[in-house]
Design a protein around this motif. Structure first.
Motif, PDB file in Angstrom:
ATOM      1  N   PHE A   1      -5.077  11.462   7.957  1.00  0.00           N
ATOM      2  CA  PHE A   1      -6.338  10.805   7.845  1.00  0.00           C
ATOM      3  C   PHE A   1      -7.297  11.790   6.870  1.00  0.00           C
ATOM      4  CE2 PHE A   1      -4.928   9.266  12.011  1.00  0.00           C
ATOM      5  CZ  PHE A   1      -4.842   7.821  11.498  1.00  0.00           C
ATOM      6  N   ALA A   2      -6.651  12.299   6.130  1.00  0.00           N
ATOM      7  CA  ALA A   2      -7.509  13.327   5.117  1.00  0.00           C
ATOM      8  C   ALA A   2      -8.590  12.340   4.271  1.00  0.00           C
ATOM      9  CB  ALA A   2      -6.724  13.935   3.911  1.00  0.00           C
ATOM     10  N   ALA A   3      -8.473  11.219   4.054  1.00  0.00           N
ATOM     11  CA  ALA A   3      -9.432  10.679   3.277  1.00  0.00           C
ATOM     12  C   ALA A   3     -10.779  10.357   4.176  1.00  0.00           C
ATOM     13  CB  ALA A   3      -8.891   9.241   3.022  1.00  0.00           C
ATOM     14  N   ILE A   4     -10.688  10.484   5.347  1.00  0.00           N
ATOM     15  CA  ILE A   4     -11.913  10.410   6.286  1.00  0.00           C
ATOM     16  C   ILE A   4     -12.323  11.722   7.002  1.00  0.00           C
ATOM     17  CG2 ILE A   4     -11.456   7.956   7.015  1.00  0.00           C
ATOM     18  CD1 ILE A   4     -10.644   8.714   9.651  1.00  0.00           C
ATOM     19  N   GLY A   5     -11.668  12.745   6.277  1.00  0.00           N
ATOM     20  CA  GLY A   5     -11.934  14.113   6.743  1.00  0.00           C
ATOM     21  C   GLY A   5     -11.254  14.908   7.937  1.00  0.00           C
ATOM     22  N   ALA A   6     -10.319  14.007   8.370  1.00  0.00           N
ATOM     23  CA  ALA A   6      -9.580  14.538   9.560  1.00  0.00           C
ATOM     24  C   ALA A   6      -8.438  15.365   8.827  1.00  0.00           C
ATOM     25  CB  ALA A   6      -9.156  13.531  10.529  1.00  0.00           C
ATOM     26  N   THR A   7      -8.472  16.534   8.269  1.00  0.00           N
ATOM     27  CA  THR A   7      -7.552  17.067   7.564  1.00  0.00           C
ATOM     28  C   THR A   7      -6.148  17.708   8.817  1.00  0.00           C
ATOM     29  OG1 THR A   7      -8.641  19.221   7.583  1.00  0.00           O
ATOM     30  CG2 THR A   7      -8.929  17.692   5.600  1.00  0.00           C
ATOM     31  N   ASN A   8      -6.504  17.736   9.876  1.00  0.00           N
ATOM     32  CA  ASN A   8      -5.402  18.541  10.733  1.00  0.00           C
ATOM     33  C   ASN A   8      -4.798  17.569  11.615  1.00  0.00           C
ATOM     34  OD1 ASN A   8      -5.901  21.075   9.674  1.00  0.00           O
ATOM     35  ND2 ASN A   8      -7.684  21.386  11.245  1.00  0.00           N
ATOM     36  N   VAL A   9      -4.894  16.357  11.479  1.00  0.00           N
ATOM     37  CA  VAL A   9      -4.461  15.078  12.004  1.00  0.00           C
ATOM     38  C   VAL A   9      -3.083  14.553  11.182  1.00  0.00           C
ATOM     39  CG1 VAL A   9      -4.604  12.786  13.268  1.00  0.00           C
ATOM     40  CG2 VAL A   9      -6.620  14.559  13.139  1.00  0.00           C
ATOM     41  N   LEU A  10      -1.909  14.924  11.891  1.00  0.00           N
ATOM     42  CA  LEU A  10      -0.745  14.466  11.236  1.00  0.00           C
ATOM     43  C   LEU A  10       0.151  13.640  11.941  1.00  0.00           C
ATOM     44  CD1 LEU A  10       0.196  17.772   9.384  1.00  0.00           C
ATOM     45  CD2 LEU A  10      -1.106  15.972   8.257  1.00  0.00           C
ATOM     46  N   PHE A  11       0.879  12.771  11.422  1.00  0.00           N
ATOM     47  CA  PHE A  11       1.798  12.007  12.272  1.00  0.00           C
ATOM     48  C   PHE A  11       2.844  11.686  11.476  1.00  0.00           C
ATOM     49  CE2 PHE A  11      -1.603   9.349  10.526  1.00  0.00           C
ATOM     50  CZ  PHE A  11      -0.874   8.315   9.883  1.00  0.00           C
ATOM     51  N   ASP A  12       3.855  11.338  12.040  1.00  0.00           N
ATOM     52  CA  ASP A  12       5.266  11.001  11.520  1.00  0.00           C
ATOM     53  C   ASP A  12       5.788   9.470  11.771  1.00  0.00           C
ATOM     54  OD1 ASP A  12       6.861  11.291  13.599  1.00  0.00           O
ATOM     55  OD2 ASP A  12       6.908  13.559  12.746  1.00  0.00           O
ATOM     56  N   SER A  13       5.363   8.985  12.716  1.00  0.00           N
ATOM     57  CA  SER A  13       5.792   7.468  13.151  1.00  0.00           C
ATOM     58  C   SER A  13       4.447   6.869  13.608  1.00  0.00           C
ATOM     59  CB  SER A  13       6.516   7.742  14.323  1.00  0.00           C
ATOM     60  OG  SER A  13       7.775   8.260  13.841  1.00  0.00           O
ATOM     61  N   VAL A  14       4.451   5.407  13.745  1.00  0.00           N
ATOM     62  CA  VAL A  14       3.372   4.742  14.171  1.00  0.00           C
ATOM     63  C   VAL A  14       3.888   3.783  15.011  1.00  0.00           C
ATOM     64  CG1 VAL A  14       1.660   5.235  12.509  1.00  0.00           C
ATOM     65  CG2 VAL A  14       3.348   3.276  12.317  1.00  0.00           C
ATOM     66  N   VAL A  15       3.142   3.523  16.351  1.00  0.00           N
ATOM     67  CA  VAL A  15       3.481   2.128  17.128  1.00  0.00           C
ATOM     68  C   VAL A  15       2.312   1.214  16.775  1.00  0.00           C
ATOM     69  CG1 VAL A  15       3.630   1.589  19.384  1.00  0.00           C
ATOM     70  CG2 VAL A  15       4.608   3.734  18.897  1.00  0.00           C
ATOM     71  N   ILE A  16       2.638   0.073  16.517  1.00  0.00           N
ATOM     72  CA  ILE A  16       1.833  -0.882  16.365  1.00  0.00           C
ATOM     73  C   ILE A  16       2.046  -2.140  17.206  1.00  0.00           C
ATOM     74  CG2 ILE A  16       1.322  -2.705  14.316  1.00  0.00           C
ATOM     75  CD1 ILE A  16       2.834  -0.746  12.359  1.00  0.00           C
ATOM     76  N   VAL A  17       0.953  -2.374  17.808  1.00  0.00           N
ATOM     77  CA  VAL A  17       0.779  -3.378  18.829  1.00  0.00           C
ATOM     78  C   VAL A  17       0.025  -4.486  18.543  1.00  0.00           C
ATOM     79  CG1 VAL A  17       0.372  -3.967  21.351  1.00  0.00           C
ATOM     80  CG2 VAL A  17       1.357  -1.677  20.891  1.00  0.00           C
ATOM     81  N   ASN A  18       0.553  -5.609  18.542  1.00  0.00           N
ATOM     82  CA  ASN A  18      -0.349  -6.887  18.175  1.00  0.00           C
ATOM     83  C   ASN A  18      -0.066  -7.969  19.094  1.00  0.00           C
ATOM     84  OD1 ASN A  18      -1.485  -9.179  17.120  1.00  0.00           O
ATOM     85  ND2 ASN A  18      -0.765  -8.965  14.993  1.00  0.00           N
ATOM     86  N   PRO A  19      -1.173  -7.597  20.229  1.00  0.00           N
ATOM     87  CA  PRO A  19      -1.194  -8.621  21.383  1.00  0.00           C
ATOM     88  C   PRO A  19      -0.911 -10.293  21.332  1.00  0.00           C
ATOM     89  CG  PRO A  19      -2.659  -6.922  21.665  1.00  0.00           C
ATOM     90  CD  PRO A  19      -2.250  -6.994  20.363  1.00  0.00           C
ATOM     91  N   ARG A  20      -1.885 -10.368  20.104  1.00  0.00           N
ATOM     92  CA  ARG A  20      -1.867 -11.917  19.770  1.00  0.00           C
ATOM     93  C   ARG A  20      -0.407 -12.387  19.306  1.00  0.00           C
ATOM     94  NH1 ARG A  20      -7.818 -12.823  17.084  1.00  0.00           N
ATOM     95  NH2 ARG A  20      -8.932 -12.143  19.110  1.00  0.00           N
ATOM     96  N   ALA A  21       0.133 -11.584  18.658  1.00  0.00           N
ATOM     97  CA  ALA A  21       1.351 -12.087  18.131  1.00  0.00           C
ATOM     98  C   ALA A  21       2.504 -11.928  19.071  1.00  0.00           C
ATOM     99  CB  ALA A  21       1.843 -11.563  16.738  1.00  0.00           C
ATOM    100  N   GLY A  22       2.087 -10.910  20.115  1.00  0.00           N
ATOM    101  CA  GLY A  22       3.160 -10.580  21.250  1.00  0.00           C
ATOM    102  C   GLY A  22       4.290  -9.608  20.586  1.00  0.00           C
ATOM    103  N   THR A  23       3.930  -8.693  19.419  1.00  0.00           N
ATOM    104  CA  THR A  23       5.007  -7.885  18.818  1.00  0.00           C
ATOM    105  C   THR A  23       4.363  -6.479  18.949  1.00  0.00           C
ATOM    106  OG1 THR A  23       3.554  -8.084  16.826  1.00  0.00           O
ATOM    107  CG2 THR A  23       5.474  -9.760  17.128  1.00  0.00           C
ATOM    108  N   VAL A  24       5.410  -5.447  19.160  1.00  0.00           N
ATOM    109  CA  VAL A  24       5.481  -4.142  19.254  1.00  0.00           C
ATOM    110  C   VAL A  24       6.347  -3.660  18.192  1.00  0.00           C
ATOM    111  CG1 VAL A  24       5.456  -2.127  20.508  1.00  0.00           C
ATOM    112  CG2 VAL A  24       4.721  -4.184  21.765  1.00  0.00           C
TER     113      VAL A  24
END
Length: 62
Positions: free
Chosen positions: A16-39
């Motif tokens: 999230f370097a674009a918002i100033g959080a330069t030490n926050v790194l990740f290599d995967s994301v979990v996306i939950v969309n409750p309305r669509a019922g998808t994970v």
């Protein structure tokens, strides 16, 4: 509503370097969309995605 969690499993390159959080790194994301019922688990290193059953995640509270 959409929920997105970033996970660092040791190869974190995205961040999230674009918002100033330069030490926050990740290599995967979990996306939950409750309305669509998808994970979805998206691996940013390999570029693969895995769809999980909606029952795999339970959101409790606000």
């Amino acid at each position: 509503m959409l929920y997105v969690w970033g996970l660092n499993r040791g190869k974190g390159t995205a961040g999230f370097a674009a918002i100033g959080a330069t030490n926050v790194l990740f290599d995967s994301v979990v996306i939950v969309n409750p309305r669509a019922g998808t994970v979805t688990l998206r691996d940013l290193i390999s570029g693969t995605g895995t769809t999980l059953p909606a029952s795999a995640i339970k959101i409790s509270g606000n």
